[in-house]
Motif scaffolding. Structure first.
Motif, PDB file in Angstrom:
ATOM      1  N   CYS A   1      -4.730 -26.309  15.947  1.00  0.00           N
ATOM      2  CA  CYS A   1      -4.305 -25.270  16.879  1.00  0.00           C
ATOM      3  C   CYS A   1      -3.729 -25.912  18.139  1.00  0.00           C
TER       4      CYS A   1
ATOM      5  N   CYS B   1      -8.776 -25.825  21.921  1.00  0.00           N
ATOM      6  CA  CYS B   1      -8.707 -24.609  22.733  1.00  0.00           C
ATOM      7  C   CYS B   1     -10.116 -24.104  23.054  1.00  0.00           C
TER       8      CYS B   1
ATOM      9  N   CYS C   1     -12.034 -19.939  17.154  1.00  0.00           N
ATOM     10  CA  CYS C   1     -10.849 -20.622  16.598  1.00  0.00           C
ATOM     11  C   CYS C   1     -11.285 -21.510  15.434  1.00  0.00           C
TER      12      CYS C   1
ATOM     13  N   CYS D   1      -9.891 -25.328  15.509  1.00  0.00           N
ATOM     14  CA  CYS D   1     -10.525 -26.132  16.567  1.00  0.00           C
ATOM     15  C   CYS D   1     -11.998 -26.370  16.239  1.00  0.00           C
TER      16      CYS D   1
HETATM   17 ZN   LIG Z   1      -7.936 -23.474  18.832  1.00  0.00          ZN
END
Ligand SMILES: [Zn+2]
Length: 261
Positions: free
Chosen positions: A197, A247, A252, A255
């Protein structure tokens, strides 16, 4: 005052990119009013670069299977509604709107070529060798070839969250890459090397400031960054801290895969 071809052509000339292949990421809207829109901007930029490439990724070809390899930043068996809407990849499938309208305008130019990756294609002018280097296992090869030719990143009204070259540096530093699937007329194709990401990439900005050239065109902030030192900077950061540049969204999936390694 709307931006005209003449004013844009002059300003792009001042970036002194005539000797360099350029990977551009852009938001046309960030410029304010451009007379003639995307076509004008590209026509003004192209004579001022040695080569121009942009991502023409097609995320709408992607499928989520019911099962697959573990630790892949994906929830298998989900997204069945999206699967039903998936489109077959074909060479004229428009670039995803997420990347703005400029990549699609570049792809449609008669002198432009596009690579054949069903998810992560690139298009451009004078980048035939870079485009041909891309494979289903090595989707970022076109960026590597540009970096080897002293390539420059051009951020036109967008920040580092759009800077795909950071993904190449992640891969080189050994960061986890993902497997994805795309619908093609030949069937469902498995692709490797899908990157993580990019939502946390803006944290890189202070580290690359020393070799970033900044200017303002219309209302847009325009950044020129040489690829090599950027890749080296990201590489060093990730070697120091393998969980860097992720992030902050706790949900997410990609991540979290990197965090949980
Ligand atoms: Zn992320």
């Amino acid at each position: 005052m709307p931006l005209t071809y003449a004013s844009l052509e002059e300003t792009f000339g001042q970036l002194r990119l005539q000797q360099f292949p350029v990977l551009a990421h852009a938001s046309l809207r960030a410029f304010g009013h451009v007379e003639g829109g995307a076509e004008t901007l590209l026509s003004a930029l192209l004579p001022n670069v040695a080569a121009l490439m942009m991502p023409t990724h097609t995320y709408n070809t992607m499928l989520t299977p019911r099962i697959g390899p573990p630790n892949n930043g994906i929830t298998y068996g989900q997204q069945q509604d999206l699967n039903k809407m998936a489109e077959f990849y074909h060479p004229h499938l428009p670039a995803d709107r997420m990347m703005g309208i400029l990549p699609e305008a570049l792809r449609q130019r008669p002198e432009a070529l596009r690579s054949m990756h069903p998810i992560q294609s690139f298009a451009g002018v004078n980048v035939k060798r870079a485009l041909a280097a891309q494979t289903l296992q090595d989707p970022l090869a076109p960026i590597r070839l540009l970096a080897e030719s002293e390539g420059r990143i051009l951020l036109l009204g967008v920040d580092h969250t759009a800077n795909t070259t950071i993904h190449l540096a992640e891969k080189l530093a050994g960061r986890r890459q993902f497997t994805r699937w795309a619908l093609t007329p030949e069937g469902v194709v498995q692709t490797e090397g899908f990157p993580g990401c990019s939502a946390g990439f803006q944290a890189l900005a202070p580290d690359v400031e020393a070799f970033t050239q900044r200017t303002k065109i219309g209302e847009a902030e325009v950044l020129v960054i040489p690829m090599r030192p950027l890749i080296e900077t990201v590489y060093k950061r990730l070697k120091r801290n393998p969980k860097d540049l992720l992030c902050s969204n706790p949900n997410c999936e990609r991540c979290n895969e990197v965090r949980n390694l």
